[in-house]
Design a protein around this motif. Structure first.
Motif, PDB file in Angstrom:
ATOM      1  N   ASN A  76       0.822  -1.208   0.000  1.00 11.40           N
ATOM      2  CA  ASN A  76       0.000   0.000   0.000  1.00 11.40           C
ATOM      3  C   ASN A  76       0.852   1.252   0.000  1.00 11.40           C
ATOM      4  O   ASN A  76       1.970   1.253   0.517  1.00 11.40           O
ATOM      5  CB  ASN A  76      -0.931   0.019   1.218  1.00 11.40           C
ATOM      6  CG  ASN A  76      -1.952  -1.077   1.163  1.00 11.40           C
ATOM      7  OD1 ASN A  76      -1.796  -2.103   1.811  1.00 11.40           O
ATOM      8  ND2 ASN A  76      -2.990  -0.894   0.366  1.00 11.40           N
ATOM      9  N   THR A  77       0.286   2.324  -0.556  1.00 13.33           N
ATOM     10  CA  THR A  77       0.967   3.615  -0.583  1.00 13.33           C
ATOM     11  C   THR A  77       0.755   4.342   0.737  1.00 13.33           C
ATOM     12  O   THR A  77      -0.140   4.002   1.521  1.00 13.33           O
ATOM     13  CB  THR A  77       0.424   4.502  -1.717  1.00 13.33           C
ATOM     14  OG1 THR A  77      -0.941   4.847  -1.405  1.00 13.33           O
ATOM     15  CG2 THR A  77       0.496   3.801  -3.071  1.00 13.33           C
ATOM     16  N   ALA A  78       1.549   5.369   0.956  1.00 18.49           N
ATOM     17  CA  ALA A  78       1.390   6.201   2.147  1.00 18.49           C
ATOM     18  C   ALA A  78       0.006   6.842   2.175  1.00 18.49           C
ATOM     19  O   ALA A  78      -0.622   6.948   3.236  1.00 18.49           O
ATOM     20  CB  ALA A  78       2.476   7.266   2.194  1.00 18.49           C
ATOM     21  N   GLN A  79      -0.498   7.257   1.015  1.00 19.08           N
ATOM     22  CA  GLN A  79      -1.816   7.887   0.947  1.00 19.08           C
ATOM     23  C   GLN A  79      -2.926   6.896   1.302  1.00 19.08           C
ATOM     24  O   GLN A  79      -3.878   7.251   1.999  1.00 19.08           O
ATOM     25  CB  GLN A  79      -2.069   8.480  -0.451  1.00 19.08           C
ATOM     26  CG  GLN A  79      -1.171   9.640  -0.800  1.00 19.08           C
ATOM     27  CD  GLN A  79       0.195   9.193  -1.346  1.00 19.08           C
ATOM     28  OE1 GLN A  79       0.488   8.014  -1.520  1.00 19.08           O
ATOM     29  NE2 GLN A  79       1.058  10.171  -1.600  1.00 19.08           N
ATOM     30  N   GLU A  80      -2.805   5.672   0.825  1.00 17.62           N
ATOM     31  CA  GLU A  80      -3.809   4.649   1.151  1.00 17.62           C
ATOM     32  C   GLU A  80      -3.819   4.367   2.649  1.00 17.62           C
ATOM     33  O   GLU A  80      -4.882   4.266   3.265  1.00 17.62           O
ATOM     34  CB  GLU A  80      -3.524   3.358   0.378  1.00 17.62           C
ATOM     35  CG  GLU A  80      -3.798   3.469  -1.104  1.00 17.62           C
ATOM     36  CD  GLU A  80      -3.256   2.294  -1.903  1.00 17.62           C
ATOM     37  OE1 GLU A  80      -3.756   2.096  -3.030  1.00 17.62           O
ATOM     38  OE2 GLU A  80      -2.323   1.587  -1.445  1.00 17.62           O
ATOM     39  N   LYS A  81      -2.641   4.256   3.235  1.00 16.38           N
ATOM     40  CA  LYS A  81      -2.554   3.984   4.671  1.00 16.38           C
ATOM     41  C   LYS A  81      -3.103   5.147   5.486  1.00 16.38           C
ATOM     42  O   LYS A  81      -3.824   4.938   6.469  1.00 16.38           O
ATOM     43  CB  LYS A  81      -1.111   3.656   5.054  1.00 16.38           C
ATOM     44  CG  LYS A  81      -0.653   2.312   4.472  1.00 16.38           C
ATOM     45  CD  LYS A  81       0.757   1.943   4.866  1.00 16.38           C
ATOM     46  CE  LYS A  81       1.779   2.666   4.031  1.00 16.38           C
ATOM     47  NZ  LYS A  81       3.158   2.197   4.281  1.00 16.38           N
ATOM     48  N   ALA A  82      -2.793   6.371   5.077  1.00 16.65           N
ATOM     49  CA  ALA A  82      -3.314   7.545   5.788  1.00 16.65           C
ATOM     50  C   ALA A  82      -4.840   7.593   5.712  1.00 16.65           C
ATOM     51  O   ALA A  82      -5.515   7.901   6.707  1.00 16.65           O
ATOM     52  CB  ALA A  82      -2.705   8.820   5.216  1.00 16.65           C
ATOM     53  N   ALA A  83      -5.399   7.284   4.552  1.00 16.92           N
ATOM     54  CA  ALA A  83      -6.859   7.270   4.403  1.00 16.92           C
ATOM     55  C   ALA A  83      -7.479   6.212   5.307  1.00 16.92           C
ATOM     56  O   ALA A  83      -8.491   6.462   5.972  1.00 16.92           O
ATOM     57  CB  ALA A  83      -7.246   7.014   2.940  1.00 16.92           C
ATOM     58  N   PHE A  84      -6.859   5.033   5.361  1.00 16.22           N
ATOM     59  CA  PHE A  84      -7.388   3.985   6.227  1.00 16.22           C
ATOM     60  C   PHE A  84      -7.351   4.405   7.693  1.00 16.22           C
ATOM     61  O   PHE A  84      -8.332   4.230   8.419  1.00 16.22           O
ATOM     62  CB  PHE A  84      -6.612   2.669   6.041  1.00 16.22           C
ATOM     63  CG  PHE A  84      -7.053   1.631   7.029  1.00 16.22           C
ATOM     64  CD1 PHE A  84      -8.225   0.912   6.825  1.00 16.22           C
ATOM     65  CD2 PHE A  84      -6.341   1.409   8.196  1.00 16.22           C
ATOM     66  CE1 PHE A  84      -8.665  -0.010   7.758  1.00 16.22           C
ATOM     67  CE2 PHE A  84      -6.765   0.487   9.133  1.00 16.22           C
ATOM     68  CZ  PHE A  84      -7.935  -0.224   8.909  1.00 16.22           C
ATOM     69  N   ILE A  85      -6.242   4.955   8.140  1.00 14.86           N
ATOM     70  CA  ILE A  85      -6.116   5.365   9.544  1.00 14.86           C
ATOM     71  C   ILE A  85      -7.166   6.408   9.899  1.00 14.86           C
ATOM     72  O   ILE A  85      -7.827   6.325  10.937  1.00 14.86           O
ATOM     73  CB  ILE A  85      -4.685   5.848   9.844  1.00 14.86           C
ATOM     74  CG1 ILE A  85      -3.737   4.631   9.826  1.00 14.86           C
ATOM     75  CG2 ILE A  85      -4.604   6.602  11.166  1.00 14.86           C
ATOM     76  CD1 ILE A  85      -2.261   4.969   9.865  1.00 14.86           C
ATOM     77  N   ALA A 106      -3.166   1.403  14.302  1.00  8.46           N
ATOM     78  CA  ALA A 106      -1.801   1.043  13.912  1.00  8.46           C
ATOM     79  C   ALA A 106      -1.825   0.013  12.794  1.00  8.46           C
ATOM     80  O   ALA A 106      -2.559  -0.974  12.870  1.00  8.46           O
ATOM     81  CB  ALA A 106      -1.051   0.474  15.111  1.00  8.46           C
ATOM     82  N   LEU A 107      -1.044   0.282  11.775  1.00  7.98           N
ATOM     83  CA  LEU A 107      -0.841  -0.689  10.703  1.00  7.98           C
ATOM     84  C   LEU A 107       0.526  -1.333  10.911  1.00  7.98           C
ATOM     85  O   LEU A 107       1.540  -0.637  10.978  1.00  7.98           O
ATOM     86  CB  LEU A 107      -0.887  -0.002   9.333  1.00  7.98           C
ATOM     87  CG  LEU A 107      -2.251   0.464   8.873  1.00  7.98           C
ATOM     88  CD1 LEU A 107      -2.139   1.321   7.630  1.00  7.98           C
ATOM     89  CD2 LEU A 107      -3.159  -0.733   8.614  1.00  7.98           C
ATOM     90  N   TYR A 108       0.529  -2.644  11.022  1.00  5.97           N
ATOM     91  CA  TYR A 108       1.776  -3.394  11.138  1.00  5.97           C
ATOM     92  C   TYR A 108       2.057  -4.019   9.786  1.00  5.97           C
ATOM     93  O   TYR A 108       1.293  -4.852   9.316  1.00  5.97           O
ATOM     94  CB  TYR A 108       1.680  -4.476  12.213  1.00  5.97           C
ATOM     95  CG  TYR A 108       1.473  -3.920  13.592  1.00  5.97           C
ATOM     96  CD1 TYR A 108       2.449  -3.129  14.200  1.00  5.97           C
ATOM     97  CD2 TYR A 108       0.308  -4.170  14.291  1.00  5.97           C
ATOM     98  CE1 TYR A 108       2.259  -2.609  15.470  1.00  5.97           C
ATOM     99  CE2 TYR A 108       0.117  -3.663  15.565  1.00  5.97           C
ATOM    100  CZ  TYR A 108       1.090  -2.887  16.149  1.00  5.97           C
ATOM    101  OH  TYR A 108       0.906  -2.373  17.395  1.00  5.97           O
ATOM    102  N   GLU A 109       3.146  -3.597   9.169  1.00  3.78           N
ATOM    103  CA  GLU A 109       3.515  -4.128   7.863  1.00  3.78           C
ATOM    104  C   GLU A 109       4.541  -5.239   8.065  1.00  3.78           C
ATOM    105  O   GLU A 109       5.651  -4.992   8.516  1.00  3.78           O
ATOM    106  CB  GLU A 109       4.084  -3.020   6.987  1.00  3.78           C
ATOM    107  CG  GLU A 109       3.030  -1.985   6.629  1.00  3.78           C
ATOM    108  CD  GLU A 109       3.538  -1.018   5.594  1.00  3.78           C
ATOM    109  OE1 GLU A 109       3.267  -1.237   4.400  1.00  3.78           O
ATOM    110  OE2 GLU A 109       4.211  -0.050   6.002  1.00  3.78           O
ATOM    111  N   LEU A 110       4.131  -6.446   7.709  1.00  3.22           N
ATOM    112  CA  LEU A 110       4.973  -7.616   7.898  1.00  3.22           C
ATOM    113  C   LEU A 110       5.550  -8.070   6.567  1.00  3.22           C
ATOM    114  O   LEU A 110       4.848  -8.086   5.545  1.00  3.22           O
ATOM    115  CB  LEU A 110       4.147  -8.742   8.534  1.00  3.22           C
ATOM    116  CG  LEU A 110       3.493  -8.359   9.860  1.00  3.22           C
ATOM    117  CD1 LEU A 110       2.521  -9.431  10.303  1.00  3.22           C
ATOM    118  CD2 LEU A 110       4.553  -8.131  10.920  1.00  3.22           C
ATOM    119  N   ASP A 111       6.798  -8.458   6.575  1.00 10.14           N
ATOM    120  CA  ASP A 111       7.464  -8.940   5.381  1.00 10.14           C
ATOM    121  C   ASP A 111       6.744 -10.162   4.830  1.00 10.14           C
ATOM    122  O   ASP A 111       6.319 -11.035   5.595  1.00 10.14           O
ATOM    123  CB  ASP A 111       8.910  -9.285   5.724  1.00 10.14           C
ATOM    124  CG  ASP A 111       9.708  -9.637   4.505  1.00 10.14           C
ATOM    125  OD1 ASP A 111       9.585 -10.791   4.039  1.00 10.14           O
ATOM    126  OD2 ASP A 111      10.433  -8.765   4.012  1.00 10.14           O
ATOM    127  N   GLY A 112       6.601 -10.236   3.520  1.00 11.78           N
ATOM    128  CA  GLY A 112       5.908 -11.344   2.869  1.00 11.78           C
ATOM    129  C   GLY A 112       6.539 -12.699   3.130  1.00 11.78           C
ATOM    130  O   GLY A 112       5.880 -13.726   3.031  1.00 11.78           O
TER     131      GLY A 112
END
Length: 134
Positions: A76-85, A106-112
């Motif tokens: 996800n992009t920074a803009q998508e994450k900001a909109a979700f938050i 909080a969004l936790y981004e975990l390595d695939g």
């Protein structure tokens, strides 16, 4: 394949409000972060309010809330994450009413390589034929 966990400082949240939070965050994950609702899991954890502190003081007259969502890093992009938050915070306030000054999303981004479901990492799933993913 997001996993969302609400922790809410109230033990009397009705099943209807819990369901509204679950369906609301699932819809926001689809809308804002383009996640598939079919593989979204939501856990609502209700805790006694006397265990919730802000600035070392117990909260009163508001419901403490924290939303944690695990997603795959780099999807996800920074803009998508900001909109979700922003939208998720609004969902919390809409369903729970007044929130303390410190209510977090909080969004936790975990390595695939380190995140998967049904025994398959997200990295391996990306490499699969679409028919194999189910």
């Amino acid at each position: 394949m997001p996993f969302a966990r609400f922790t809410i400082a109230a033990t009397d949240i009705t099943p209807e409000v819990q369901a509204a939070l679950a369906s609301g965050v699932t819809a926001l994950l689809e809308k804002d972060l383009l996640k598939e609702p079919e593989v979204t899991v939501v856990h609502v954890n209700l805790v006694p309010a006397d265990r919730w502190f802000v600035a070392a003081s117990r909260i009163e007259q508001v419901t403490g809330a924290h939303l944690e969502v695990s997603i795959t890093a780099g999807t996800n992009t920074a803009q998508e994450k900001a909109a979700f938050i922003e939208d998720a915070y609004e969902l919390l306030a809409e369903q729970l009413g007044a929130l303390p000054a410190a209510a977090y999303v909080a969004l936790y981004e975990l390595d695939g390589e380190s995140y998967g479901y049904n025994g398959v990492t997200q990295l391996a799933r990306r490499r699969m034929d679409p028919a194999e993913k189910d």
